[in-house]
Design an enzyme around this catalytic site. Structure first.
Site, PDB file in Angstrom:
ATOM      1  N   ILE A 184       1.289  -1.371   0.271  1.00 15.71           N
ATOM      2  CA  ILE A 184       0.278  -0.057  -0.080  1.00 15.71           C
ATOM      3  C   ILE A 184       1.045   1.182   0.100  1.00 15.71           C
ATOM      4  CG2 ILE A 184      -1.412   0.795   1.543  1.00 15.71           C
ATOM      5  CD1 ILE A 184      -3.355  -1.158   2.110  1.00 15.71           C
ATOM      6  N   VAL A 272      -2.849  -3.504   8.510  1.00 20.59           N
ATOM      7  CA  VAL A 272      -4.001  -3.455   8.594  1.00 20.59           C
ATOM      8  C   VAL A 272      -3.814  -4.407  10.044  1.00 20.59           C
ATOM      9  CG1 VAL A 272      -4.776  -2.244   6.226  1.00 20.59           C
ATOM     10  CG2 VAL A 272      -4.330  -5.075   6.598  1.00 20.59           C
ATOM     11  N   HIS A 444       7.427 -16.874 -28.385  1.00 16.38           N
ATOM     12  CA  HIS A 444       8.232 -15.413 -29.154  1.00 16.38           C
ATOM     13  C   HIS A 444       7.295 -14.686 -29.858  1.00 16.38           C
ATOM     14  CE1 HIS A 444      12.295 -13.948 -29.175  1.00 16.38           C
ATOM     15  NE2 HIS A 444      12.142 -13.804 -30.651  1.00 16.38           N
TER      16      HIS A 444
END
EC number: 1.8.1.4
Length: 465
Positions: A184, A272, A444
């Site tokens: 965050i 948190v 590729h």
């Protein structure tokens, strides 16, 4: 008299609404209690709107460097209000999509705040008024988490922001202090720095992105500093002194030396904490641990009939972990015998510039666990597609058990690695060995070829470097 359901889910975030849909698919009469927004923090204030903000920043970054692509742009600028409006519009669109899915799957949505009156019963209130009493054979708690507030760094919504305020700024500050360098913190630091803000990041650990591989984190730090970001590790913010329209932070480094930094705004991104309060857990004797509800690999708490999933059930606090946990929980209830959650196979992604993605053990953790490892690396500078994109800075790193060839971990930094990591996640889930990965044909030109080369390099067989 209480209205009865087979399954009641408290919380309509990623874990809750996905669990509800799966429960409905399995024939359960299902209800979701949600107090604010279907989709939860992720959809409304986290994963999705931040990616919308970061996309705007990414486009602006390219506009500032048109000459790298043989182009010219004059007068490039941005409007922060319109950037925010776009982000909120994306969230609103997806919020409506979740409501549609609830209706499509015949899931009853109850608007309000739930409190357990028993292991399998809840009372729902809205603005202090009682909505009703509800009972079910099974109750799943999916109440999520909220920003952690440290003493002396408490957010006030004006000068000290959480991700809520950082996501909807009314103006672009000239200077910004970000406290904490997890996903965050680094995402917001990257967003604001790209818009020209003078950004300083302070991290208490010895490296930014503490859960990531040391080598990858060091690469990210170097790239961010080259962009003009100031990063201070092994340091802590002791306190904040607020003025009318600025904040002065006292910072202490690893040697105990203190300094002051004055900025327009501060973002507190120190983690948190689970929303376990006011649910009635104490009365039922539900076991909690480090601010989260303790569960087994199927979401079961120590109280029969009561389950928990997602952030409220502990780390890693990621939306995709919550979703899968919800499916496992419901399928276990239905007797489907799902595999328990394997947290070591949950990928992590950080959408800063450069992007970071990983799964499994870091090199350090693998060695600490007693493995003899083989490590492979392949740089973006050796990949044709990366060079063509103008994104030739980055690294893909793989870690194998030298004895068995088991893929223990994969770590990436660079363009679009958040999209690439799932290839290694699938490989780990299928218990793929190095031999099988070596004989897999990668198309590729693609960035994914670097994944192949990083595997080859672990065994001294890299071709293009």
């Amino acid at each position: 008299m209480a209205e009865n359901f087979d399954v009641i889910i408290v919380g309509g975030g990623p874990g809750g609404y996905v669990a509800a849909i799966r429960a409905a698919q399995l024939g359960f009469k299902t209800a979701v209690v949600e107090k604010k927004h279907l989709g939860g923090i992720c959809l409304n204030w986290g994963c999705i709107p931040t990616k919308a903000l970061l996309r705007s920043a990414e486009i602006y970054h390219y506009m500032q460097h048109p000459g790298d692509y043989g182009l010219s742009v004059t007068g490039a600028s941005f409007d922060i209000k319109k950037i925010v409006e776009r982000s909120r519009g994306v969230s609103k669109r997806l919020n409506g999509g979740v409501a549609f899915l609830m209706k499509k799957n015949k899931v009853t949505v109850i608007d309000g705040v739930a409190k357990l009156t028993g292991a399998t019963s809840v009372t729902v209130t809205k603005d202090g008024a009682k909505v009703g009493d509800y009972a079910a054979k099974h109750v799943i708690l999916a109440t999520g988490a909220r920003p952690r507030a440290l003493p002396g760094l408490e957010p006030d919504g004006k000068l000290v922001w959480t991700y809520f305020e950082a996501m909807v700024p009314e103006f672009t500050p000239k200077s910004l202090l970000v406290v904490g360098s997890g996903a965050i913190g680094i995402e917001f630091a990257s967003f604001y720095r790209t818009l020209g803000v003078d950004v300083t990041v302070v991290e208490v650990m010895s490296q930014i992105l503490p859960v990531e591989d040391e080598e990858i984190a060091a690469h990210v730090k170097k790239r961010l500093e080259k962009q003009g970001m100031k990063i201070i590790t092994s340091a802590k913010v002791l306190g904040l002194k607020k003025a009318a329209d600025s904040v002065t932070a006292t910072i202490e480094d690893a040697k105990g030396v203190k300094s002051e930094l004055t900025v327009d705004r501060v973002i507190s991104a120190v983690g948190v904490v689970g929303n376990i309060e006011d649910l009635g857990l104490e009365a039922l004797g539900v076991t909690t641990e480090k601010g989260c509800i303790k569960i087994d690999g199927f979401g079961r708490t120590n109280v029969p009939g009561l389950y928990a999933i997602g952030d409220v059930a502990g780390p890693p606090m990621l939306a995709h972990k919550a979703e899968h946990e919800g499916v496992i929980c419901v399928e276990a209830i239905a007797g489907k015998h799902p595999h328990p959650m394997k947290k070591e196979q949950i990928p992590g992604c950080t959408y800063c510039n450069p992007q970071v993605a990983s799964v499994g053990l870091t090199e350090k953790k693998a060695k600490e666990a007693g493995y003899e490892v083989k490590v492979g690396r392949f740089p973006f500078t050796g990949n044709g597609k990366a060079i063509a994109l103008g994104e030739d800075q980055g690294l893909v790193k793989t870690i194998f058990d030298a004895k068995t060839g088991q893929l223990l971990g994969a770590h990436m930094v660079g363009a679009e690695v958040t999209e690439l990591i799932q290839g290694f996640v699938v490989a780990m889930g299928l218990e793929t060995t190095e031999e099988e990965l070596m004989h897999t044909v990668f198309p590729h030109p693609t960035l994914s070829e670097m994944m192949h080369e990083a595997v080859l390099d672990a065994y001294g067989r890299a071709i293009h470097i």
